[in-house]
Design a protein around this motif. Structure first.
Motif, PDB file in Angstrom:
ATOM      1  N   ARG A   1       0.855  -1.186   0.000  1.00 38.79           N
ATOM      2  CA  ARG A   1       0.000   0.000   0.000  1.00 38.79           C
ATOM      3  C   ARG A   1       0.889   1.234   0.000  1.00 38.79           C
ATOM      4  NH1 ARG A   1      -5.356  -0.937   1.507  1.00 38.79           N
ATOM      5  NH2 ARG A   1      -5.786  -3.073   2.220  1.00 38.79           N
ATOM      6  N   GLY A   2       0.413   2.301  -0.587  1.00 40.09           N
ATOM      7  CA  GLY A   2       1.204   3.522  -0.635  1.00 40.09           C
ATOM      8  C   GLY A   2       0.334   4.758  -0.589  1.00 40.09           C
ATOM      9  N   LEU A   3       0.920   5.856  -0.138  1.00 36.62           N
ATOM     10  CA  LEU A   3       0.210   7.135  -0.056  1.00 36.62           C
ATOM     11  C   LEU A   3       1.041   8.224  -0.721  1.00 36.62           C
ATOM     12  CD1 LEU A   3      -0.994   7.087   3.668  1.00 36.62           C
ATOM     13  CD2 LEU A   3      -2.428   6.779   1.642  1.00 36.62           C
ATOM     14  N   GLY A   4       0.359   9.136  -1.378  1.00 38.61           N
ATOM     15  CA  GLY A   4       1.026  10.266  -2.000  1.00 38.61           C
ATOM     16  C   GLY A   4       0.035  11.390  -2.207  1.00 38.61           C
ATOM     17  N   SER A   5       0.380  12.302  -3.086  1.00 39.00           N
ATOM     18  CA  SER A   5      -0.463  13.460  -3.359  1.00 39.00           C
ATOM     19  C   SER A   5      -0.607  13.628  -4.870  1.00 39.00           C
ATOM     20  CB  SER A   5       0.152  14.727  -2.746  1.00 39.00           C
ATOM     21  OG  SER A   5       0.408  14.567  -1.368  1.00 39.00           O
ATOM     22  N   GLY A   6      -1.540  14.475  -5.264  1.00 36.22           N
ATOM     23  CA  GLY A   6      -1.761  14.765  -6.673  1.00 36.22           C
ATOM     24  C   GLY A   6      -2.371  16.145  -6.821  1.00 36.22           C
ATOM     25  N   VAL A   7      -2.393  16.643  -8.058  1.00 37.54           N
ATOM     26  CA  VAL A   7      -2.894  17.983  -8.332  1.00 37.54           C
ATOM     27  C   VAL A   7      -3.880  17.932  -9.493  1.00 37.54           C
ATOM     28  CG1 VAL A   7      -2.281  20.365  -8.872  1.00 37.54           C
ATOM     29  CG2 VAL A   7      -0.664  18.928  -7.618  1.00 37.54           C
ATOM     30  N   ILE A   8      -5.076  18.468  -9.287  1.00 39.00           N
ATOM     31  CA  ILE A   8      -6.069  18.543 -10.361  1.00 39.00           C
ATOM     32  C   ILE A   8      -5.673  19.682 -11.297  1.00 39.00           C
ATOM     33  CG2 ILE A   8      -8.497  18.903 -10.938  1.00 39.00           C
ATOM     34  CD1 ILE A   8      -9.203  17.937  -8.113  1.00 39.00           C
ATOM     35  N   ILE A   9      -5.460  19.357 -12.583  1.00 39.12           N
ATOM     36  CA  ILE A   9      -5.050  20.379 -13.548  1.00 39.12           C
ATOM     37  C   ILE A   9      -6.158  20.698 -14.552  1.00 39.12           C
ATOM     38  CG2 ILE A   9      -2.593  19.866 -13.353  1.00 39.12           C
ATOM     39  CD1 ILE A   9      -2.884  18.284 -16.009  1.00 39.12           C
ATOM     40  N   ASP A  10      -7.188  19.864 -14.614  1.00 42.51           N
ATOM     41  CA  ASP A  10      -8.327  20.109 -15.509  1.00 42.51           C
ATOM     42  C   ASP A  10      -9.584  19.612 -14.806  1.00 42.51           C
ATOM     43  OD1 ASP A  10     -10.346  19.969 -17.532  1.00 42.51           O
ATOM     44  OD2 ASP A  10      -8.790  19.910 -19.079  1.00 42.51           O
ATOM     45  N   ALA A  11     -10.432  20.563 -14.337  1.00 39.84           N
ATOM     46  CA  ALA A  11     -11.620  20.206 -13.566  1.00 39.84           C
ATOM     47  C   ALA A  11     -12.681  19.547 -14.444  1.00 39.84           C
ATOM     48  CB  ALA A  11     -12.191  21.453 -12.889  1.00 39.84           C
ATOM     49  N   ASP A  12     -12.818  19.990 -15.684  1.00 36.34           N
ATOM     50  CA  ASP A  12     -13.854  19.452 -16.572  1.00 36.34           C
ATOM     51  C   ASP A  12     -13.572  18.010 -16.967  1.00 36.34           C
ATOM     52  OD1 ASP A  12     -15.220  21.879 -16.526  1.00 36.34           O
ATOM     53  OD2 ASP A  12     -14.111  22.654 -18.261  1.00 36.34           O
ATOM     54  N   LYS A  13     -12.315  17.712 -17.272  1.00 33.62           N
ATOM     55  CA  LYS A  13     -11.955  16.360 -17.711  1.00 33.62           C
ATOM     56  C   LYS A  13     -11.447  15.480 -16.576  1.00 33.62           C
ATOM     57  CE  LYS A  13     -10.942  17.814 -22.442  1.00 33.62           C
ATOM     58  NZ  LYS A  13      -9.929  17.870 -23.530  1.00 33.62           N
ATOM     59  N   GLY A  14     -11.275  16.050 -15.399  1.00 36.05           N
ATOM     60  CA  GLY A  14     -10.859  15.265 -14.237  1.00 36.05           C
ATOM     61  C   GLY A  14      -9.425  14.808 -14.272  1.00 36.05           C
ATOM     62  N   TYR A  15      -8.537  15.560 -14.945  1.00 35.12           N
ATOM     63  CA  TYR A  15      -7.133  15.164 -15.033  1.00 35.12           C
ATOM     64  C   TYR A  15      -6.381  15.536 -13.757  1.00 35.12           C
ATOM     65  CZ  TYR A  15      -7.511  14.191 -20.051  1.00 35.12           C
ATOM     66  OH  TYR A  15      -7.848  13.663 -21.270  1.00 35.12           O
ATOM     67  N   ILE A  16      -5.573  14.581 -13.285  1.00 31.63           N
ATOM     68  CA  ILE A  16      -4.761  14.771 -12.084  1.00 31.63           C
ATOM     69  C   ILE A  16      -3.320  14.381 -12.395  1.00 31.63           C
ATOM     70  CG2 ILE A  16      -4.323  13.970  -9.717  1.00 31.63           C
ATOM     71  CD1 ILE A  16      -7.333  13.439  -9.493  1.00 31.63           C
ATOM     72  N   VAL A  17      -2.378  15.239 -12.005  1.00 35.65           N
ATOM     73  CA  VAL A  17      -0.953  14.939 -12.169  1.00 35.65           C
ATOM     74  C   VAL A  17      -0.378  14.487 -10.837  1.00 35.65           C
ATOM     75  CG1 VAL A  17       1.327  15.916 -12.640  1.00 35.65           C
ATOM     76  CG2 VAL A  17      -0.597  16.524 -14.095  1.00 35.65           C
ATOM     77  N   THR A  18       0.454  13.473 -10.875  1.00 36.21           N
ATOM     78  CA  THR A  18       1.183  13.014  -9.691  1.00 36.21           C
ATOM     79  C   THR A  18       2.533  12.484 -10.142  1.00 36.21           C
ATOM     80  OG1 THR A  18       1.059  11.628  -7.698  1.00 36.21           O
ATOM     81  CG2 THR A  18       0.233  10.668  -9.739  1.00 36.21           C
ATOM     82  N   ASN A  19       3.300  11.916  -9.224  1.00 36.73           N
ATOM     83  CA  ASN A  19       4.581  11.293  -9.574  1.00 36.73           C
ATOM     84  C   ASN A  19       4.366   9.854 -10.018  1.00 36.73           C
ATOM     85  OD1 ASN A  19       6.245  13.056  -6.965  1.00 36.73           O
ATOM     86  ND2 ASN A  19       6.546  13.377  -9.139  1.00 36.73           N
ATOM     87  N   ASN A  20       5.188   9.418 -10.959  1.00 39.56           N
ATOM     88  CA  ASN A  20       5.117   8.026 -11.396  1.00 39.56           C
ATOM     89  C   ASN A  20       5.435   7.078 -10.246  1.00 39.56           C
ATOM     90  OD1 ASN A  20       5.181   5.813 -13.538  1.00 39.56           O
ATOM     91  ND2 ASN A  20       7.242   5.664 -12.740  1.00 39.56           N
ATOM     92  N   HIS A  21       6.403   7.453  -9.388  1.00 41.84           N
ATOM     93  CA  HIS A  21       6.775   6.535  -8.310  1.00 41.84           C
ATOM     94  C   HIS A  21       5.674   6.373  -7.266  1.00 41.84           C
ATOM     95  CE1 HIS A  21       8.199  10.215  -6.062  1.00 41.84           C
ATOM     96  NE2 HIS A  21       7.714   9.532  -5.043  1.00 41.84           N
ATOM     97  N   VAL A  22       4.699   7.283  -7.254  1.00 40.60           N
ATOM     98  CA  VAL A  22       3.570   7.163  -6.325  1.00 40.60           C
ATOM     99  C   VAL A  22       2.633   6.034  -6.745  1.00 40.60           C
ATOM    100  CG1 VAL A  22       1.490   8.318  -5.455  1.00 40.60           C
ATOM    101  CG2 VAL A  22       3.647   9.558  -5.568  1.00 40.60           C
ATOM    102  N   ILE A  23       2.418   5.887  -8.069  1.00 37.57           N
ATOM    103  CA  ILE A  23       1.405   4.924  -8.553  1.00 37.57           C
ATOM    104  C   ILE A  23       2.021   3.719  -9.247  1.00 37.57           C
ATOM    105  CG2 ILE A  23      -0.409   6.637  -8.739  1.00 37.57           C
ATOM    106  CD1 ILE A  23       1.488   5.502 -11.826  1.00 37.57           C
TER     107      ILE A  23
END
Length: 450
Positions: free
Chosen positions: A89-111
């Motif tokens: 199991r792992g925990l990290g953070s992400g950032v919503i960059i497009d509210a309409d399309k629901g796009y979220i950016v995070t680090n590859n090593h998180v997922i």
């Protein structure tokens, strides 16, 4: 006296914030009990809903060769490999960059390796995310969720950042829930750290800890300037040295993933090194920043643009660069087909050339010389069993080292390597001669890089 000094400090900071160029009215300090004091609360009220928690679950699969003696004991049908599965199991953070399309950016090593990705929104909702694409070499991943009433962060031009600009980190350290820390931009263009294959980090002293990975680094307007990625932590905790991937680099990668489903890496077709004091003196240069071109690949984008060996590339699209590593990271994340203006110095004269970048996916021809000077001229590609040499330029340092097309690098000295990232990690701290373990045809051999 203490209270008067505190009020004076607050008044001075208020004045400096109100005069800061580009600072929005909402970021200016508010009044509390009749006294105007600085506060980031108004900006954070708008920005924090765009930062999410990322929870992943998956299974690590490891394979171990079964000893011949063990197989002999259990007969000819005994397995050659023992497979072990370990849930994680792992925990990290992400950032919503497009509210309409629901796009979220995070680090590859998180997922990386996750079977399930769950997003925790600011308002308490939990939504399952879909993985759209990743780029392991720059450590970026793009996710997508389906949810209403999302808030996206506005992205800033990270090329305009300067050392000393205020920075605010938002994320979910140690699974505590959303946390905000502040600091300044400590440095720009950090590279050669051995953290990622492509490095062009913003350095900040805003506290970043485990779980902050993939979270937002914003300016005082709440605009995204970077994605928090890594820290230097000799004692295991925050020491005020954190690194974020610049927003412009993120934008380039995300646009490629959305359009093509993958990153189509831009290639200039040069090998080189950082401009050192010795090189600068040898060429009679006043500058000590830039990328020195050792070699230009035939028929490459650089060759067609007129870039020559011995040139010092000092800027990309009008923005100064500090090192060859920074040049490599900028080029590789711009995408194939991009038209790029390079400022360079040749024989003491400044020139500008325009190149249309070539295309590659996982091959990193220009990265080889950055990993080790004696690998320059080799095209490297990840292979299931190591790092494959897919091409070697004639009369290059790689050819002089004895490398051949088709070679497979499987180890450095006595340590095994599995991909380009681990190869770079093993070589970055090596001093003096180093031995590469090579598989060629059906035999194994060592080649020494000096």
């Amino acid at each position: 006296m203490k209270s008067k000094l505190s009020l004076l400090s607050a008044a001075l900071l208020t004045a400096s914030l109100s005069l800061a160029p580009g600072l929005s009215q909402a970021a200016i300090p508010i009044a509390v009990e009749g006294q105007s004091i600085p506060s980031l609360a108004p900006m954070l009220e708008r920005t924090t809903p765009a930062v999410v928690a990322v929870a992943v679950t998956g299974t690590h699969v490891s394979k171990q060769k079964v000893p011949d003696a063990f197989r002999y004991f259990f007969g000819p049908n005994a397995p050659r490999e023992q497979v072990q599965e370990r849930p994680f199991r792992g925990l990290g953070s992400g950032v919503i960059i497009d509210a309409d399309k629901g796009y979220i950016v995070t680090n590859n090593h998180v997922i990386e390796g996750a079977d399930e990705i769950l997003i925790g929104l600011y308002d308490g909702r939990e939504v399952e995310a879909k993985l759209i694409g990743t780029d392991s070499e720059s450590d970026i991943a793009l996710l997508q969720i389906k949810a209403d009433n999302l808030v996206a962060v506005k992205r800033a031009d990270s090329d305009k950042l300067k050392v000393g600009d205020f920075a605010v980190a938002i994320g979910n350290p140690f699974g505590l829930g959303q946390t905000v820390t502040s600091g300044i931009v400590s440095a720009m263009g950090r590279s050669g750290l051995g953290i990622e294959m492509l490095e062009n980090f913003i350095q900040t002293d805003a506290a970043i800890n485990s779980g902050n990975s993939g979270g937002a680094l914003v300016n005082l307007n709440g605009d995204l300037i970077g994605i928090n990625t890594a820290i230097v932590a000799p004692g295991g905790g925050n020491v005020g040295i954190g690194f974020a991937i610049p927003a412009n680099m993120v934008n380039n990668l995300v646009d490629q993933i959305i359009e093509h489903g993958e990153v189509r890496r831009g290639v200039l077709g040069v090998s080189g090194r950082d401009l050192t004091n010795e090189l600068a003196k040898g060429f009679g240069l006043n500058t000590q920043h830039g990328g020195f071109v050792d070699q230009v690949m035939a028929d490459s984008a650089a060759d067609e643009a007129g870039i020559k060996a011995g040139d010092i590339i000092v800027s990309v699209n009008g923005r100064n660069i500090k090192s060859f590593q920074e040049l490599r990271a900028k080029v590789a994340t711009m995408g194939a087909g991009a038209e790029v203006k390079f400022g360079l110095i040749r024989d003491g004269d400044k020139q500008t050339v325009t190149a249309t970048l070539g295309e590659t996916s996982q091959t990193t021809e220009t990265a080889a010389g950055a990993i080790h000077p004696m690998l320059a001229g080799a095209a490297l590609e990840n292979n299931k069993k190591g790092v494959e040499i897919t091409d070697v330029a004639q009369n290059s340092p790689a050819a002089a080292s004895g490398l051949q097309k088709g070679d497979l690098i499987v180890g450095v000295n006595r340590s095994p390597i599995k991909d380009l990232k681990s190869l770079k990690t093993k070589l970055v701290d090596q001093q003096g001669a180093v031995a590469l373990k090579i598989k060629r045809d059906k035999s194994s051999l060592y080649l020494v890089l000096r």
